[in-house]
Design an enzyme around this catalytic site. Structure first.
Site, short mmCIF file in Angstrom:
data_model
loop_
_atom_site.label_atom_id
_atom_site.label_comp_id
_atom_site.label_asym_id
_atom_site.label_seq_id
_atom_site.Cartn_x
_atom_site.Cartn_y
_atom_site.Cartn_z
N GLY A 78 0.82 -1.21 0.00
CA GLY A 78 0.00 0.00 0.00
C GLY A 78 0.85 1.25 0.00
O GLY A 78 2.06 1.19 -0.22
N ASN A 79 0.22 2.38 0.23
CA ASN A 79 0.95 3.64 0.29
C ASN A 79 0.30 4.53 1.34
O ASN A 79 -0.70 4.17 1.93
CB ASN A 79 1.00 4.31 -1.08
CG ASN A 79 -0.39 4.60 -1.60
OD1 ASN A 79 -1.11 5.44 -1.06
ND2 ASN A 79 -0.80 3.87 -2.63
N ARG A 80 0.87 5.70 1.54
CA ARG A 80 0.47 6.53 2.68
C ARG A 80 -0.60 7.56 2.36
O ARG A 80 -0.86 8.44 3.16
CB ARG A 80 1.71 7.23 3.26
CG ARG A 80 2.66 6.26 3.92
CD ARG A 80 3.97 6.93 4.28
NE ARG A 80 3.78 8.17 5.00
CZ ARG A 80 4.72 9.06 5.22
NH1 ARG A 80 5.94 8.84 4.77
NH2 ARG A 80 4.46 10.16 5.88
#
Ligand code: CTP
Length: 404
Positions: free
Chosen positions: A201-203
């Protein structure tokens, strides 16, 4: 602009003090109309000093100027913060037994409520039915958010922060310059599963995309948000009669939802952080240490969604005149290098505008504020904006409207 701030009897009234300050500092004429109960929490002198206008709760003061209807008639916006469960019930029923009640009945201006109450009271069927009725009448809501409540409880019912209410209020004062347009925004960050419990995932929090959706809706657009893994707290700000939310998880799901929604859209904004790669295979069972150590994951490339949308537009699968906007989060500290990368990226993706921002530990992802430069078709910077994500959203939609 003339703004009436109604204050009803809840402890969150202390936060409304800051809201009134923000509104007056932004140059608005603010008249505070508390209920009798509200004055138990914050008194008349505070409201009068901050708003520099006389404050009364009664319909019998200033009768000569028919104050009980004049306030509502002259208002460009009425904000009620906090709006308690009791006041929401009264507003729904049209009860006008004080100055706030008559003002709300007499106004044709947009009305914004910032609910504040205990979670049980918020969830109660009576409150929820009242909220549904008010929404169907076009009343706007901001929050409530999830968090700590008076008395140590927590849950939904906490009044939105003054800054958030302020931004929502400004949105309602916005020009309706996107009236009748269809706007599609992707927001959040995709998650690519590795096994049933793990993902890549990412932030991205989704805040910038939600701010774009809220501003577009305030300006009269019909909005679809394709929301990738956005927390309920952030999504709460997108509750608006003209905003439809389509939840997605992976890049492939986001791609399908965007292609579907973009078919009829006039403006498409790809604010989501989409994973460029996904695991080549997804394990049906969780990896365990007994099976060995998981030291690498084979990846395959995902489709570039925004480039595919731009290609579909070129092939005539979307309305003529569709405007497509992409984002680029760049980590280079050098502004000219970021611009140069943005120019190349805009051309490669075939989009009209590309909003580039600096993403590092202090800027961009998971932050409340943002700063972007918007690169246009000639490679020039057509606009820039720094400040809250709402301010940045306004600048991006201004740029889109100017180019249409
Ligand atoms: N984007 C997309 N589909 C992807 C990846 C990104 O539509 N699979 C969109 C994002 O929503 C954003 C823009 O493309 O609007 C920027 O993507 P970015 O990751 O910065 O571009 P890349 O082409 O991946 O370039 P880089 O080499 O800088 O990662």
């Amino acid at each position: 602009m003339n703004i009436v701030v109604g204050v009803t009897g809840g402890i969150a009234a202390y936060k409304t003090v800051h809201l009134v300050r923000l509104l007056t500092k932004a140059g608005h004429e603010v008249t505070v109309v508390p209920t009798e109960d509200a004055l138990r929490f914050v008194g008349t002198p505070t409201w009068e000093a901050l708003s520099r206008h006389p404050v009364t709760t009664s319909v019998h003061d200033d009768v000569a100027r028919v104050r009980h209807v004049a306030l509502g008639q002259n208002a460009d916006l009425v904000v009620v913060a906090p709006a308690t469960a009791n006041s929401i019930a009264k507003i729904t029923a049209g009860i006008a037994d004080d100055l706030l009640g008559t003002t709300l009945l007499a106004t044709e201006a947009p009305v914004l409520l910032a609910p504040a109450m205990h979670a049980e009271m918020w969830r109660n069927a009576a409150t929820q039915a009242n909220i549904a009725t008010l929404r169907s009448r076009g009343v706007h809501l901001v929050g409530p958010s999830d968090g700590e409540l008076a008395g140590g409880d927590s849950g939904p019912g906490r009044m939105s922060e003054p800054e958030v209410i302020f931004e929502a209020a400004l949105g309602l004062l916005a020009p309706r310059d996107l009236d009748g347009l269809g706007v599609v925004v992707s927001a959040g960050g995709t998650r690519e599963p590795i096994d049933p419990v793990r993902f890549l995932g990412n932030r991205s929090s989704g805040r910038q995309g939600i701010a774009l959706a809220v501003d577009a809706a305030a300006r009269g657009a019909d909005v679809t948000v394709v929301a990738a893994n956005i927390s309920d707290d952030v999504l709460a700000d997108a509750r608006h009669p003209s905003i439809r939310v389509v939840p997605v998880g992976t890049a492939a799901e986001l791609s399908d939802a965007m292609k579907d929604a973009a078919l009829a859209a006039d403006i498409v904004i790809m604010a989501a952080a989409v994973a460029d790669y996904r695991p080549a295979t997804v394990a049906h069972q969780k990896f365990t240490k007994e099976q060995g150590v998981l030291t690498h994951v084979d990846l395959v490339e995902n489709e570039d969604v925004v480039a595919a949308l731009a290609a579909a537009r070129a092939e005539g699968h979307a309305p003529g005149g569709q405007t497509i906007i992409a984002f680029a989060a760049e980590t280079s500290e050098d502004a000219e290098e970021r611009r140069e990368r943005a120019r190349r990226k805009r051309e490669r993706k075939g989009v009209d505008l590309l909003a580039v921002n600096l993403a590092n530990a202090d800027h961009g992802f998971e932050k409340r504020d943002n700063a972007v430069e918007i690169v246009g078709a000639g490679g020039e910077v057509v606009a820039s904006a720094a400040g809250s994500k709402n301010e940045v959203a306004r600048a991006i939609l201004d740029a889109a409207r100017r180019m249409r």
